[in-house]
Design an enzyme around this catalytic site. Structure first.
Site, PDB file in Angstrom:
ATOM      1  N   PRO A 199       0.846  -1.213   0.000  1.00 50.42           N
ATOM      2  CA  PRO A 199       0.000   0.000   0.000  1.00 50.42           C
ATOM      3  C   PRO A 199       0.876   1.255   0.000  1.00 50.42           C
ATOM      4  CG  PRO A 199       0.007  -1.014   2.178  1.00 50.42           C
ATOM      5  CD  PRO A 199       0.782  -1.936   1.294  1.00 50.42           C
ATOM      6  N   ASP A 240       5.662   2.271   2.740  1.00 47.74           N
ATOM      7  CA  ASP A 240       4.726   1.169   2.962  1.00 47.74           C
ATOM      8  C   ASP A 240       3.850   1.533   4.157  1.00 47.74           C
ATOM      9  OD1 ASP A 240       3.415  -1.209   3.596  1.00 47.74           O
ATOM     10  OD2 ASP A 240       5.143  -2.466   3.103  1.00 47.74           O
ATOM     11  N   HIS A 241       2.561   1.767   3.890  1.00 48.62           N
ATOM     12  CA  HIS A 241       1.670   2.246   4.948  1.00 48.62           C
ATOM     13  C   HIS A 241       1.390   1.176   6.003  1.00 48.62           C
ATOM     14  CE1 HIS A 241      -0.614   5.237   6.774  1.00 48.62           C
ATOM     15  NE2 HIS A 241      -1.480   5.532   5.836  1.00 48.62           N
ATOM     16  N   ARG A 242       1.742  -0.068   5.748  1.00 55.39           N
ATOM     17  CA  ARG A 242       1.583  -1.106   6.762  1.00 55.39           C
ATOM     18  C   ARG A 242       2.599  -0.936   7.882  1.00 55.39           C
ATOM     19  NH1 ARG A 242       2.285  -6.256   3.012  1.00 55.39           N
ATOM     20  NH2 ARG A 242       4.044  -4.902   2.412  1.00 55.39           N
ATOM     21  N   ILE A 275       4.713   2.233   8.095  1.00 59.79           N
ATOM     22  CA  ILE A 275       4.990   3.645   8.368  1.00 59.79           C
ATOM     23  C   ILE A 275       3.711   4.449   8.229  1.00 59.79           C
ATOM     24  CG2 ILE A 275       6.295   5.654   7.574  1.00 59.79           C
ATOM     25  CD1 ILE A 275       8.309   3.515   6.400  1.00 59.79           C
TER      26      ILE A 275
END
Length: 451
Positions: free
Chosen positions: A249, A423-425, A427
């Site tokens: 993501p 990576d929004h998972r 950060i």
């Protein structure tokens, strides 16, 4: 006495056409006046179209995916006096009323009922009207008519554009409401598993993600063409980029750094080292600044391994090198232990090997963080794709002179655009903004590197 009556789309306001997104009745159903028949959707809202006439549904004239306008025929009903009554009967009365009509003349109604048995298939209705529906397969989805997926009109439209059946998506919103992120997660999971049903799906049938096939076009019939096979590098990097874009993501934070003083230092170093043949590029400074930022924000120097976040205590920085055959990413190992001049020399050597196609696999492995620079070409900002299994990548565009307010007047400053994809998972947005701001501060005053 009964008669066949057409039920049409009433006045729908200012819209010329609206999309049919749900069919709430089927052929053979007994409906009452004011009962909802279909759900339509415009760009702004969705609405249910009620029946103007009660009776038994004989034919459906629309299906999911069709566009309808005011006056379009929705369905035909066989109406009788009881069904035509404006007052809607109570649920118990409706249940008893359905068999009451045929009971009066069983011999006359038995044959037509048998003949009408295959009629529920929606294809004949579509063929009669000449319409085709891009989502025809979903019109026959085995979803209870009164237990439809809970989602907003915009999410339904988004799902239809991607070819996603919302009945197979698990909602994470309030009261299991399906959000756009739920649809994206479903798509990514489906692609990751090769089209199989996502893990944890509780729906029967195991039907997987479905998209429209890739268009097959005979380009030669439009003009002269040339077929050129992809290079080996593009085949490999293309597959990796596709996987990374689908699986990770991505979010991108854009910022700018004042590199006026740093550019002056770079030119000074080049003048001093001209005889030694060392040419310092902005990339060398970026590598050192990135290492300092990774030390301050260790989550950016990490990789996901299942449910674990692997934090690395080494600093191997990759940089995208443009070659005639495509992009490759050489890695500068232990960049924290090297000075700017040493990094400048190593990046130049690795870039030359990349252009000549002589990079070894070892020289492209072990990276912690990557830098993709378009500074020599142009652009203002872009979204670089994360190089898995890393969790972030820095994109750098061309610097430009801009007026910057110093509190008293505007001053000409050389500003460098920074595009940080993460990576929004792993950060969140606040951490990414702090990382980019800290990096910009280091580039604005490179003396901070030693602190």
């Amino acid at each position: 006495m009964s008669s066949t009556v057409e039920i049409k789309v009433p006045d729908i306001g200012d819209f010329d056409e609206v999309d049919v997104i749900e069919i709430l009745v089927a052929v053979g159903d007994t409906i009452a006046a004011e009962q909802s028949l279909i759900t339509v959707e415009s760009d702004k809202a969705s609405m249910e179209i009620p029946a103007s006439q009660g009776g038994v549904v004989k034919t459906l004239k629309v299906k999911v995916g069709d566009k309808v306008a005011e006056g379009a025929v929705i369905l035909e009903v066989e109406a009788d006096e009881a069904a035509a009554a404006p007052a809607e009967p109570a649920p118990a009365a409706k249940a008893e009323a359905a068999p009451a009509a045929p009971a009066a003349a069983p011999e006359e109604t038995t044959a037509p009922a048998a003949a009408a048995a295959p009629a529920p298939a929606p294809a004949p209705a579509a063929g009669a009207s000449g319409r085709t529906s891009p989502t025809a397969a979903y019109a026959e989805a085995e979803v209870p008519l009164r237990n439809l997926p809970h989602a907003s009109p915009s999410v339904r439209k988004f799902a239809r554009e991607l070819g996603v059946n919302l009945a197979q998506v698990t909602g994470s919103g309030a009261k299991n409401r399906i959000t756009a992120d739920d649809v994206r997660a479903y798509v990514k999971q489906a692609l990751a598993t090769g089209g199989a049903s996502p893990v944890g799906s509780t729906l029967p049938g195991g039907e997987g993600f479905s998209v429209l096939g890739w268009p097959k076009v005979d380009f030669a019939k439009f003009g002269e063409i040339e077929a050129r096979p992809l290079s080996r590098i593009k085949k490999i990097s293309g597959a990796n980029l596709h996987r990374n874009w689908v699986m990770i993501p991505h979010v991108t934070n854009n910022d700018v750094a004042d590199i006026t003083d740093l550019e002056a230092l770079r030119q000074q170093l080049n003048a001093e080292n001209k005889k030694a043949g060392i040419k310092v590029t902005m990339l060398a400074f970026l590598v050192k600044a990135v290492v300092a930022a990774l030390k301050k924000f260790p989550d950016f120097n990490a990789s996901l391994d299942g449910d674990n976040l692997v934090l690395k205590h080494y600093y191997h920085i990759g940089f995208a090198a443009d070659t005639p055959n495509g992009l490759v990413v050489p890695v500068i190992r232990d960049a924290d232990k090297k000075g700017v001049l040493e990094i400048a020399t190593e990046t130049s050597e690795l870039a030359a090997l990349a252009r000549d196609g002589k990079l070894s696999p070892a020289q492209m492995q072990g990276g912690c963080f990557s830098i993709s620079s378009l500074g020599g070409i142009g652009g203002t900002d872009f979204t670089p794709i994360i190089n898995a299994p890393e969790v972030a990548i820095l994109g750098v565009s061309r610097s430009s002179m801009q007026p910057v307010w110093d509190g008293k007047a505007f001053q000409p400053r050389l500003m460098l655009p920074l595009s940080l994809s993460y990576d929004h998972r792993v950060i969140d947005g606040a951490a990414a903004a702090r990382f980019n701001a800290y990096l910009g501060g280091l580039l604005a005053d490179f003396r901070r590197i030693i602190l």
